[in-house]
Design a protein around this motif. Structure first.
Motif, PDB file in Angstrom:
ATOM      1  N   TYR A   1      22.730 -24.223  28.512  1.00  0.00           N
ATOM      2  CA  TYR A   1      21.637 -24.619  29.398  1.00  0.00           C
ATOM      3  C   TYR A   1      20.302 -24.330  28.725  1.00  0.00           C
TER       4      TYR A   1
ATOM      5  N   CYS B   1      17.533 -24.156  30.123  1.00  0.00           N
ATOM      6  CA  CYS B   1      16.707 -23.330  31.008  1.00  0.00           C
ATOM      7  C   CYS B   1      17.061 -21.841  30.927  1.00  0.00           C
TER       8      CYS B   1
ATOM      9  N   SER C   1      23.746 -33.915  32.232  1.00  0.00           N
ATOM     10  CA  SER C   1      22.279 -33.946  32.277  1.00  0.00           C
ATOM     11  C   SER C   1      21.673 -32.596  32.663  1.00  0.00           C
ATOM     12  N   LEU C   2      22.457 -31.725  33.286  1.00  0.00           N
ATOM     13  CA  LEU C   2      21.945 -30.422  33.701  1.00  0.00           C
ATOM     14  C   LEU C   2      21.574 -29.552  32.506  1.00  0.00           C
TER      15      LEU C   2
ATOM     16  N   ASP D   1      20.246 -30.174  29.530  1.00  0.00           N
ATOM     17  CA  ASP D   1      18.977 -30.418  28.831  1.00  0.00           C
ATOM     18  C   ASP D   1      17.757 -30.342  29.732  1.00  0.00           C
ATOM     19  N   ASN D   2      17.971 -30.121  31.002  1.00  0.00           N
ATOM     20  CA  ASN D   2      16.879 -30.098  31.970  1.00  0.00           C
ATOM     21  C   ASN D   2      16.222 -28.715  31.995  1.00  0.00           C
ATOM     22  N   GLU D   3      14.901 -28.677  31.945  1.00  0.00           N
ATOM     23  CA  GLU D   3      14.162 -27.405  32.005  1.00  0.00           C
ATOM     24  C   GLU D   3      14.315 -26.728  33.370  1.00  0.00           C
ATOM     25  N   LYS D   4      14.426 -27.543  34.430  1.00  0.00           N
ATOM     26  CA  LYS D   4      14.562 -27.026  35.788  1.00  0.00           C
ATOM     27  C   LYS D   4      15.605 -27.859  36.538  1.00  0.00           C
ATOM     28  N   PRO D   5      16.872 -27.669  36.203  1.00  0.00           N
ATOM     29  CA  PRO D   5      17.916 -28.450  36.881  1.00  0.00           C
ATOM     30  C   PRO D   5      18.048 -28.032  38.343  1.00  0.00           C
ATOM     31  N   ASN D   6      18.582 -28.923  39.165  1.00  0.00           N
ATOM     32  CA  ASN D   6      18.756 -28.595  40.579  1.00  0.00           C
ATOM     33  C   ASN D   6      20.011 -27.765  40.824  1.00  0.00           C
TER      34      ASN D   6
END
Length: 184
Positions: free
Chosen positions: A3, A5, A61-62, A64-69
């Motif tokens: 992750y 994040c 997609s989670l 590479d996301n800086e702020k995943p849900n």
């Protein structure tokens, strides 16, 4: 996968570990979700195709996301996946998230308390120590009252009861919310 994040990816306690959700665990997770659909926010049985699409379109997609849900983990005992969960419905502004967890169905009867207690300790390391969140909470359909003493023994407080909030087998059931605040 890792992750973006998170600085720290793996959290351990004794022979138990949570690691970023592994693709190889997806069909076991699907099996447990289908077996335990009664207490999940899932409206139909999942197929292998559903699970592959979910992993390809959502889970990948989670990372590479800086702020995943959501931040999802495989829960391992000596390297073997026996559950999964994570932080879901993450609110990055208010620094809170819902805790999600299910374990291998065959472990529920004898080891429910043990695995929930261990998992809660691990996920709190992520939420409070790594992410510095203010609050985590559990949102549970009032179908498994044996969950409440376990989470309360882990320091969670019953914060709210949403009366007749979900429809289950033709009857409206309450939702019980337990919360814990970061006391760092």
């Amino acid at each position: 996968m890792i992750y973006k994040c998170l600085r720290k990816q793996i959290f351990s306690q004794d022979s138990y570990t949570i690691v970023p959700i592994r693709m190889e665990d997806r069909f076991e997770i699907m099996k447990w979700r289908n077996e335990q659909i009664f207490h999940l926010r899932q409206d139909r049985l999942l197929t292998e195709k559903d699970q592959n699409v979910y992993y390809d379109k959502v889970v990948r997609s989670l990372f590479d996301n800086e702020k995943p849900n959501q931040i999802l983990f495989s829960y391992l005992e000596n390297g073997k996946c026996i559950g999964y969960g994570g932080l879901v419905h993450i609110n990055w502004i208010d620094k809170n998230a819902e805790i999600s967890f299910i374990m291998e169905t065959s472990l529920e009867k004898q080891y429910f308390s043990k695995h929930w207690t261990t998992y809660l300790a691990l996920i709190q390391k992520l939420a409070f120590d790594e992410l510095n969140f203010h609050k985590v909470f559990l949102y549970a359909f009032d179908l498994r009252p044996h969950l409440y003493p376990v989470v309360e023994n882990a320091g969670f407080l019953k914060e709210a009861v949403l009366k007749e909030h979900c429809l289950f087998e033709g009857e409206y059931k309450d939702v019980v919310i337990h919360s814990k605040f970061n006391k760092c």
